[in-house]
Write a protein that holds these residues in place. Sequence first.
Motif, PDB file in Angstrom:
ATOM      1  N   ALA A   1       8.567   0.605  -8.908  1.00  0.00           N
ATOM      2  CA  ALA A   1       9.012   0.527  -7.518  1.00  0.00           C
ATOM      3  C   ALA A   1       7.873   0.126  -6.581  1.00  0.00           C
ATOM      4  CB  ALA A   1       9.600   1.868  -7.095  1.00  0.00           C
ATOM      5  N   LYS A   2       6.670   0.546  -6.890  1.00  0.00           N
ATOM      6  CA  LYS A   2       5.511   0.204  -6.065  1.00  0.00           C
ATOM      7  C   LYS A   2       5.324  -1.309  -5.986  1.00  0.00           C
ATOM      8  CE  LYS A   2       0.500   0.869  -5.792  1.00  0.00           C
ATOM      9  NZ  LYS A   2      -0.688   1.478  -6.461  1.00  0.00           N
ATOM     10  N   PHE A   3       5.555  -1.997  -7.095  1.00  0.00           N
ATOM     11  CA  PHE A   3       5.421  -3.460  -7.122  1.00  0.00           C
ATOM     12  C   PHE A   3       6.324  -4.113  -6.081  1.00  0.00           C
ATOM     13  CE2 PHE A   3       7.460  -7.387  -8.538  1.00  0.00           C
ATOM     14  CZ  PHE A   3       6.364  -8.232  -8.700  1.00  0.00           C
ATOM     15  N   TYR A   4       7.578  -3.671  -6.020  1.00  0.00           N
ATOM     16  CA  TYR A   4       8.529  -4.270  -5.078  1.00  0.00           C
ATOM     17  C   TYR A   4       8.176  -3.905  -3.638  1.00  0.00           C
ATOM     18  CZ  TYR A   4      11.276  -5.556  -9.128  1.00  0.00           C
ATOM     19  OH  TYR A   4      11.687  -6.105 -10.314  1.00  0.00           O
ATOM     20  N   ALA A   5       7.757  -2.665  -3.421  1.00  0.00           N
ATOM     21  CA  ALA A   5       7.369  -2.253  -2.067  1.00  0.00           C
ATOM     22  C   ALA A   5       6.180  -3.083  -1.571  1.00  0.00           C
ATOM     23  CB  ALA A   5       7.029  -0.770  -2.053  1.00  0.00           C
ATOM     24  N   GLU A   6       5.223  -3.313  -2.435  1.00  0.00           N
ATOM     25  CA  GLU A   6       4.064  -4.121  -2.048  1.00  0.00           C
ATOM     26  C   GLU A   6       4.461  -5.564  -1.768  1.00  0.00           C
ATOM     27  OE1 GLU A   6       1.462  -3.422  -5.350  1.00  0.00           O
ATOM     28  OE2 GLU A   6       0.459  -1.719  -4.360  1.00  0.00           O
ATOM     29  N   LEU A   7       5.420  -6.087  -2.539  1.00  0.00           N
ATOM     30  CA  LEU A   7       5.913  -7.443  -2.304  1.00  0.00           C
ATOM     31  C   LEU A   7       6.587  -7.542  -0.939  1.00  0.00           C
ATOM     32  CD1 LEU A   7       6.506 -10.317  -3.458  1.00  0.00           C
ATOM     33  CD2 LEU A   7       8.660  -9.376  -4.321  1.00  0.00           C
TER      34      LEU A   7
ATOM     35  N   MET B   1       8.506   7.830  -4.298  1.00  0.00           N
ATOM     36  CA  MET B   1       7.348   8.247  -3.513  1.00  0.00           C
ATOM     37  C   MET B   1       6.222   7.218  -3.595  1.00  0.00           C
ATOM     38  SD  MET B   1       8.399  10.995  -2.092  1.00  0.00           S
ATOM     39  CE  MET B   1       7.293  12.307  -1.606  1.00  0.00           C
ATOM     40  N   GLN B   2       6.043   6.632  -4.751  1.00  0.00           N
ATOM     41  CA  GLN B   2       5.025   5.590  -4.894  1.00  0.00           C
ATOM     42  C   GLN B   2       5.363   4.380  -4.025  1.00  0.00           C
ATOM     43  OE1 GLN B   2       4.252   4.602  -9.009  1.00  0.00           O
ATOM     44  NE2 GLN B   2       3.965   6.746  -9.589  1.00  0.00           N
ATOM     45  N   ALA B   3       6.642   4.032  -3.968  1.00  0.00           N
ATOM     46  CA  ALA B   3       7.060   2.903  -3.131  1.00  0.00           C
ATOM     47  C   ALA B   3       6.838   3.209  -1.656  1.00  0.00           C
ATOM     48  CB  ALA B   3       8.524   2.575  -3.399  1.00  0.00           C
ATOM     49  N   LEU B   4       7.172   4.423  -1.235  1.00  0.00           N
ATOM     50  CA  LEU B   4       6.961   4.810   0.163  1.00  0.00           C
ATOM     51  C   LEU B   4       5.483   4.773   0.518  1.00  0.00           C
ATOM     52  CD1 LEU B   4       9.428   7.824   0.499  1.00  0.00           C
ATOM     53  CD2 LEU B   4       9.724   5.530   1.443  1.00  0.00           C
ATOM     54  N   ASN B   5       4.649   5.248  -0.365  1.00  0.00           N
ATOM     55  CA  ASN B   5       3.207   5.241  -0.121  1.00  0.00           C
ATOM     56  C   ASN B   5       2.650   3.830  -0.052  1.00  0.00           C
ATOM     57  OD1 ASN B   5       3.043   8.039  -0.076  1.00  0.00           O
ATOM     58  ND2 ASN B   5       2.667   8.207  -2.269  1.00  0.00           N
ATOM     59  N   ALA B   6       3.281   2.908  -0.785  1.00  0.00           N
ATOM     60  CA  ALA B   6       2.809   1.525  -0.798  1.00  0.00           C
ATOM     61  C   ALA B   6       3.213   0.744   0.448  1.00  0.00           C
ATOM     62  CB  ALA B   6       3.342   0.808  -2.042  1.00  0.00           C
TER      63      ALA B   6
END
Length: 256
Positions: free
Chosen positions: A39-45, A75-80
């Motif tokens: 999920a972090k990958f998509y949030a960063e994108l 949570m990782q996505a939100l943090n990113a």
Amino acid sequence: MKFRPCIDIHNGKVKQIVGGSLTDVQDRAQENFVSEQDAKFYAELYRKHQLKGGHIILLNGADSPYYSATKEQAMQALNAYPGGMQLGGGVNPRNAAEFLDAGASHVIVTSYVFRNGAISWENLEALKKEVGAERLVLDLSCRKKEGQYYIVTDRWQKFTDEIVTLEMLARLGDYCAEYLVHAVDVEGKANGVEEELASLLGQYTDKPITYAGGVGSMRDMEILRMCGQNRLDVTVGSALDLFGGSIPFEVLRNWH
């Protein structure tokens, strides 16, 4: 009309599923796509391309053995992407602050505000007091029955007695900043939008509405724009090349 990106998380993985297939029994769903990325990958994108106001949805219930893994991905996505995305899935007054503190711009709520098939105004008041209407998104995801769109809860599995109408949108408007509406019967099928529902939602002008469900092509985007009188924002999931579909992310980003 803006493109709102999404990150749907099920059993600890970013997925695209057929909405009507989701069940709590052994946490099963018909999968269109299971990502190798987290999920972090998509949030960063999405952050890189300044696409704001999308949603992260936890598709496991809190009693699922997969919930911890799903929540950790969220949570990782939100943090990113702090302040860039909304979060929904099992949100209530007890956990809303945790997600907001982790970086959610808003929390998205459905099931908590419906009890015994009807709107719980008491629960709505509790949420408004805890979160503030300015950080609350009401999910009025629905399925068609007897010619009308009934709101469904509990990861789209249970019909309520409440029907999506302009009157309902007006009554709930004091409790939220915006609405999210999944057309569940076409969700994940990339086979055309619910034009009747989009036309209904397009008549409402007081709060932003994001429509999700059935977009399979850029032609569908134009149909949605016309039906919604250019007032609806849109989420595209299974049809997007990021999730195994045919619409290039670059094309949709430039359209946005």
